[in-house]
Design a protein around this motif. Structure first.
Motif, PDB file in Angstrom:
ATOM      1  N   ARG A  12      30.609  33.512  56.615  1.00 14.83           N
ATOM      2  CA  ARG A  12      31.862  32.967  57.148  1.00 14.83           C
ATOM      3  C   ARG A  12      32.889  32.779  56.036  1.00 14.83           C
ATOM      4  O   ARG A  12      34.048  33.151  56.172  1.00 14.83           O
ATOM      5  N   GLU A  13      32.450  32.237  54.901  1.00 18.38           N
ATOM      6  CA  GLU A  13      33.356  32.045  53.777  1.00 18.38           C
ATOM      7  C   GLU A  13      33.866  33.382  53.232  1.00 18.38           C
ATOM      8  O   GLU A  13      35.042  33.504  52.876  1.00 18.38           O
ATOM      9  N   LEU A  14      33.000  34.375  53.178  1.00 18.17           N
ATOM     10  CA  LEU A  14      33.412  35.689  52.691  1.00 18.17           C
ATOM     11  C   LEU A  14      34.371  36.367  53.660  1.00 18.17           C
ATOM     12  O   LEU A  14      35.320  37.034  53.237  1.00 18.17           O
ATOM     13  N   GLN A  15      34.153  36.185  54.949  1.00 13.85           N
ATOM     14  CA  GLN A  15      35.091  36.725  55.943  1.00 13.85           C
ATOM     15  C   GLN A  15      36.464  36.067  55.796  1.00 13.85           C
ATOM     16  O   GLN A  15      37.493  36.732  55.891  1.00 13.85           O
ATOM     17  N   ASP A  16      36.471  34.757  55.563  1.00 17.64           N
ATOM     18  CA  ASP A  16      37.737  34.048  55.340  1.00 17.64           C
ATOM     19  C   ASP A  16      38.432  34.573  54.085  1.00 17.64           C
ATOM     20  O   ASP A  16      39.654  34.743  54.072  1.00 17.64           O
ATOM     21  N   LEU A  17      37.666  34.845  53.035  1.00 16.69           N
ATOM     22  CA  LEU A  17      38.228  35.381  51.803  1.00 16.69           C
ATOM     23  C   LEU A  17      38.808  36.775  52.029  1.00 16.69           C
ATOM     24  O   LEU A  17      39.887  37.090  51.531  1.00 16.69           O
ATOM     25  N   ARG A  18      38.099  37.601  52.782  1.00 12.72           N
ATOM     26  CA  ARG A  18      38.625  38.942  53.122  1.00 12.72           C
ATOM     27  C   ARG A  18      39.994  38.805  53.779  1.00 12.72           C
ATOM     28  O   ARG A  18      40.940  39.481  53.413  1.00 12.72           O
ATOM     29  N   LYS A  19      40.073  37.930  54.757  1.00  9.65           N
ATOM     30  CA  LYS A  19      41.312  37.751  55.514  1.00  9.65           C
ATOM     31  C   LYS A  19      42.435  37.237  54.610  1.00  9.65           C
ATOM     32  O   LYS A  19      43.548  37.769  54.629  1.00  9.65           O
ATOM     33  N   SER A  20      42.156  36.219  53.804  1.00  9.75           N
ATOM     34  CA  SER A  20      43.189  35.659  52.931  1.00  9.75           C
ATOM     35  C   SER A  20      43.590  36.617  51.814  1.00  9.75           C
ATOM     36  O   SER A  20      44.663  36.471  51.233  1.00  9.75           O
ATOM     37  N   THR A  70      38.731  42.629  39.180  1.00 17.39           N
ATOM     38  CA  THR A  70      39.355  41.566  39.969  1.00 17.39           C
ATOM     39  C   THR A  70      38.754  40.236  39.538  1.00 17.39           C
ATOM     40  O   THR A  70      37.578  40.159  39.227  1.00 17.39           O
ATOM     41  N   PRO A  71      39.553  39.188  39.518  1.00 21.19           N
ATOM     42  CA  PRO A  71      39.023  37.883  39.129  1.00 21.19           C
ATOM     43  C   PRO A  71      38.058  37.341  40.176  1.00 21.19           C
ATOM     44  O   PRO A  71      38.141  37.694  41.352  1.00 21.19           O
ATOM     45  N   ALA A  72      37.169  36.501  39.725  1.00 18.18           N
ATOM     46  CA  ALA A  72      36.217  35.879  40.644  1.00 18.18           C
ATOM     47  C   ALA A  72      36.881  34.727  41.374  1.00 18.18           C
ATOM     48  O   ALA A  72      37.746  34.051  40.831  1.00 18.18           O
ATOM     49  N   THR A  73      36.472  34.526  42.610  1.00 19.32           N
ATOM     50  CA  THR A  73      36.949  33.408  43.427  1.00 19.32           C
ATOM     51  C   THR A  73      35.807  32.419  43.591  1.00 19.32           C
ATOM     52  O   THR A  73      34.688  32.809  43.927  1.00 19.32           O
ATOM     53  N   ASP A  74      36.083  31.157  43.371  1.00 17.47           N
ATOM     54  CA  ASP A  74      35.092  30.101  43.520  1.00 17.47           C
ATOM     55  C   ASP A  74      35.043  29.676  44.979  1.00 17.47           C
ATOM     56  O   ASP A  74      36.051  29.251  45.540  1.00 17.47           O
ATOM     57  N   LEU A  75      33.861  29.815  45.593  1.00 18.18           N
ATOM     58  CA  LEU A  75      33.689  29.418  46.992  1.00 18.18           C
ATOM     59  C   LEU A  75      33.093  28.021  47.117  1.00 18.18           C
ATOM     60  O   LEU A  75      32.910  27.532  48.225  1.00 18.18           O
ATOM     61  N   GLY A  76      32.763  27.391  46.000  1.00 20.39           N
ATOM     62  CA  GLY A  76      32.169  26.057  46.023  1.00 20.39           C
ATOM     63  C   GLY A  76      30.661  26.109  45.930  1.00 20.39           C
ATOM     64  O   GLY A  76      30.034  27.159  46.109  1.00 20.39           O
ATOM     65  N   ASP A  77      30.061  24.991  45.615  1.00 20.11           N
ATOM     66  CA  ASP A  77      28.609  24.854  45.472  1.00 20.11           C
ATOM     67  C   ASP A  77      28.018  25.855  44.489  1.00 20.11           C
ATOM     68  O   ASP A  77      26.895  26.330  44.660  1.00 20.11           O
ATOM     69  N   GLY A  78      28.802  26.230  43.469  1.00 20.90           N
ATOM     70  CA  GLY A  78      28.308  27.139  42.443  1.00 20.90           C
ATOM     71  C   GLY A  78      28.359  28.608  42.812  1.00 20.90           C
ATOM     72  O   GLY A  78      27.868  29.442  42.076  1.00 20.90           O
TER      73      GLY A  78
END
Length: 88
Positions: A12-20, A70-78
């Protein structure tokens, strides 16, 4: 069961990142996923599920941002992720 729930939350978080990131639903991507050591077995176990759900042509478990321009994106919880659209 806990590992699968974690993988579904990650999807779900990765899908949100794709969209954003402005990616289209049908775009294929290359992904490097960096996870804490205690979650690496979960990521490996559910690699195919995660990749399939986010349309990743490759999904590497390793240091995000290392092999991609591409820079890394922090999704939280490490958890950190780098993704880029594949050519084609």
């Amino acid at each position: 069961l806990e590992a699968e729930g974690w993988a579904r939350d990650l999807i779900r978080e990765l899908q949100d990142l794709r969209k954003s990131s402005g990616l289209e639903v049908s775009d294929r991507i290359e992904v490097t996923l960096e996870v804490p050591a205690e979650r690496s077995a979960w990521a490996e176990r559910h690699r195919d599920l995660i990749a399939g759900e986010i349309l990743a042509t490759t999904l590497e478990i390793g240091e995000a941002g290392q092999n991609m321009r591409t820079p890394a994106t922090d999704l939280g919880d490490g958890v950190r992720v780098s993704l880029k659209k594949t050519a084609g």
